[in-house]
Design a protein around this motif. Structure first.
Motif, PDB file in Angstrom:
ATOM      1  N   PRO A 175       5.229   7.672  14.764  1.00  0.00           N
ATOM      2  CA  PRO A 175       4.487   6.950  15.808  1.00  0.00           C
ATOM      3  C   PRO A 175       5.399   6.082  16.666  1.00  0.00           C
ATOM      4  O   PRO A 175       6.219   5.317  16.159  1.00  0.00           O
ATOM      5  N   GLY A 176       5.270   6.241  17.979  1.00  0.00           N
ATOM      6  CA  GLY A 176       6.046   5.447  18.917  1.00  0.00           C
ATOM      7  C   GLY A 176       7.495   5.859  19.061  1.00  0.00           C
ATOM      8  O   GLY A 176       8.246   5.184  19.769  1.00  0.00           O
ATOM      9  N   LYS A 177       7.889   6.977  18.423  1.00  0.00           N
ATOM     10  CA  LYS A 177       9.288   7.399  18.482  1.00  0.00           C
ATOM     11  C   LYS A 177       9.381   8.880  18.867  1.00  0.00           C
ATOM     12  O   LYS A 177       9.813   9.725  18.076  1.00  0.00           O
ATOM     13  N   PRO A 178       8.961   9.224  20.068  1.00  0.00           N
ATOM     14  CA  PRO A 178       8.936  10.638  20.459  1.00  0.00           C
ATOM     15  C   PRO A 178      10.307  11.298  20.469  1.00  0.00           C
ATOM     16  O   PRO A 178      10.395  12.528  20.377  1.00  0.00           O
ATOM     17  N   ALA A 179      11.370  10.509  20.555  1.00  0.00           N
ATOM     18  CA  ALA A 179      12.715  11.107  20.554  1.00  0.00           C
ATOM     19  C   ALA A 179      13.074  11.682  19.197  1.00  0.00           C
ATOM     20  O   ALA A 179      13.929  12.572  19.108  1.00  0.00           O
ATOM     21  N   GLN A 180      12.430  11.192  18.136  1.00  0.00           N
ATOM     22  CA  GLN A 180      12.725  11.684  16.784  1.00  0.00           C
ATOM     23  C   GLN A 180      11.832  12.884  16.478  1.00  0.00           C
ATOM     24  O   GLN A 180      11.022  12.883  15.557  1.00  0.00           O
ATOM     25  N   THR A 181      11.987  13.926  17.247  1.00  0.00           N
ATOM     26  CA  THR A 181      11.082  15.063  17.182  1.00  0.00           C
ATOM     27  C   THR A 181      11.351  15.963  15.972  1.00  0.00           C
ATOM     28  O   THR A 181      12.500  16.117  15.542  1.00  0.00           O
ATOM     29  N   ARG A 182      10.276  16.551  15.448  1.00  0.00           N
ATOM     30  CA  ARG A 182      10.379  17.567  14.385  1.00  0.00           C
ATOM     31  C   ARG A 182      10.106  18.965  14.957  1.00  0.00           C
ATOM     32  O   ARG A 182       9.784  19.895  14.218  1.00  0.00           O
ATOM     33  N   LEU A 183      10.257  19.075  16.262  1.00  0.00           N
ATOM     34  CA  LEU A 183       9.976  20.343  16.924  1.00  0.00           C
ATOM     35  C   LEU A 183      10.813  21.483  16.350  1.00  0.00           C
ATOM     36  O   LEU A 183      10.369  22.633  16.293  1.00  0.00           O
ATOM     37  N   GLY A 184      12.018  21.160  15.889  1.00  0.00           N
ATOM     38  CA  GLY A 184      12.893  22.177  15.330  1.00  0.00           C
ATOM     39  C   GLY A 184      12.375  22.808  14.055  1.00  0.00           C
ATOM     40  O   GLY A 184      12.874  23.857  13.628  1.00  0.00           O
ATOM     41  N   GLU A 185      11.390  22.185  13.428  1.00  0.00           N
ATOM     42  CA  GLU A 185      10.764  22.801  12.260  1.00  0.00           C
ATOM     43  C   GLU A 185       9.632  23.740  12.657  1.00  0.00           C
ATOM     44  O   GLU A 185       9.371  24.732  11.985  1.00  0.00           O
ATOM     45  N   LEU A 186       8.976  23.422  13.763  1.00  0.00           N
ATOM     46  CA  LEU A 186       7.785  24.165  14.173  1.00  0.00           C
ATOM     47  C   LEU A 186       8.099  25.402  14.992  1.00  0.00           C
ATOM     48  O   LEU A 186       7.544  26.474  14.746  1.00  0.00           O
ATOM     49  N   THR A 187       8.977  25.274  15.958  1.00  0.00           N
ATOM     50  CA  THR A 187       9.155  26.376  16.914  1.00  0.00           C
ATOM     51  C   THR A 187       9.887  27.599  16.368  1.00  0.00           C
ATOM     52  O   THR A 187       9.640  28.697  16.855  1.00  0.00           O
ATOM     53  N   PRO A 188      10.793  27.492  15.371  1.00  0.00           N
ATOM     54  CA  PRO A 188      11.465  28.720  14.933  1.00  0.00           C
ATOM     55  C   PRO A 188      10.587  29.663  14.109  1.00  0.00           C
ATOM     56  O   PRO A 188      10.992  30.786  13.831  1.00  0.00           O
ATOM     57  N   VAL A 189       9.396  29.221  13.712  1.00  0.00           N
ATOM     58  CA  VAL A 189       8.550  30.027  12.839  1.00  0.00           C
ATOM     59  C   VAL A 189       8.217  31.349  13.526  1.00  0.00           C
ATOM     60  O   VAL A 189       7.729  31.374  14.659  1.00  0.00           O
ATOM     61  N   GLY A 190       8.471  32.442  12.824  1.00  0.00           N
ATOM     62  CA  GLY A 190       8.305  33.757  13.417  1.00  0.00           C
ATOM     63  C   GLY A 190       7.017  34.464  13.072  1.00  0.00           C
ATOM     64  O   GLY A 190       6.898  35.674  13.291  1.00  0.00           O
ATOM     65  N   VAL A 191       6.050  33.744  12.515  1.00  0.00           N
ATOM     66  CA  VAL A 191       4.724  34.297  12.239  1.00  0.00           C
ATOM     67  C   VAL A 191       3.696  33.439  12.987  1.00  0.00           C
ATOM     68  O   VAL A 191       4.020  32.347  13.447  1.00  0.00           O
ATOM     69  N   PRO A 192       2.456  33.914  13.134  1.00  0.00           N
ATOM     70  CA  PRO A 192       1.452  33.119  13.861  1.00  0.00           C
ATOM     71  C   PRO A 192       1.242  31.738  13.248  1.00  0.00           C
ATOM     72  O   PRO A 192       1.245  31.590  12.019  1.00  0.00           O
ATOM     73  N   VAL A 193       1.068  30.747  14.116  1.00  0.00           N
ATOM     74  CA  VAL A 193       0.870  29.358  13.683  1.00  0.00           C
ATOM     75  C   VAL A 193      -0.387  28.802  14.338  1.00  0.00           C
ATOM     76  O   VAL A 193      -0.580  28.963  15.548  1.00  0.00           O
TER      77      VAL A 193
END
Length: 217
Positions: A133-151
């Motif tokens: 919360p309040g720290k958008p620069a500390q993103t976990r996007l790198g965990e979500l986007t590489p997934v190669g199956v439907p999410v």
């Protein structure tokens, strides 16, 4: 008719525990993990576990070893990933050949995303914590986007760990596969009981397109 069981899982970190609700004839299996506290009895997880067996899906809620041992917070990621994978192996062995969707809420969704493989039918991310919360620069996007199956991401409309706008923008900018986002009005990072039907409807729709005999779900 459904059957409820508790199954111990052997992991590198000690015993884990599966809480299983299974229909007499299964079309698929959904493995779910808890959030930061490891708790698998939450409004959303309870609602999904109660509803999906009526649609032909086994639901297995997985308590990781540190939770079974009585701790209320787990180690820093990705230390729990090997224990999670032991749970994945256990449900695959118990229901061989059935489509498997893995996921969970918050930290459990992160683990499922980090440990995905091509054999999965999909990933369910309830309240994916895109950033603290309040720290958008500390993103976990790198965990979500590489997934190669439907999410499927099911996100509260007022989630401080990632607003619907932030999650939608992240998925659109870094689109690497089939991604669905369902917004739940009235929810923050947790889902109030009144929002449980909306969560269940989204999950039923998602898994219903991935199970054996999907047309009957």
């Amino acid at each position: 008719m459904t059957r409820a069981d508790t199954v111990e899982v052997t992991t590198p970190d000690g015993p884990g525990r599966l809480h299983v609700v299974a229909p007499a004839e299964a079309l698929g299996v959904l493995l779910l993990g808890g959030g930061h506290s490891g708790q698998v009895r939450t409004v959303d997880l309870d609602a999904v576990a109660d509803a999906l067996p009526d649609h032909g899906w086994v639901v297995a809620r997985y308590e990781l070893p540190w939770r079974v041992a009585g701790r209320t917070a787990g180690p820093r990621p990705p230390a729990s990933d090997p224990a999670w994978l032991a749970g994945v192996d256990a449900v695959r062995a118990a229901w061989p050949g059935l489509p498997l969707v893995t996921g969970g809420r918050s930290a459990g969704a992160r683990i499922a995303c980090r440990t995905w493989d091509d054999g999965l039918a999909g990933i369910l991310a309830l309240s994916f914590p895109l950033h603290p919360p309040g720290k958008p620069a500390q993103t976990r996007l790198g965990e979500l986007t590489p997934v190669g199956v439907p999410v499927l991401v099911v996100q509260g409309a007022r989630d401080p760990f990632g607003s619907p706008e932030e999650v939608a923008a992240a998925l659109a900018e870094h689109h690497t596969g089939e991604r669905e986002l369902v917004i739940v009005p009235g929810a923050t990072h947790s889902f109030p009981r009144a929002t449980a039907p909306a969560v269940v409807a989204a999950v039923v729709d998602f898994v219903g397109r991935r199970g054996n005999g999907a047309a009957s779900v």
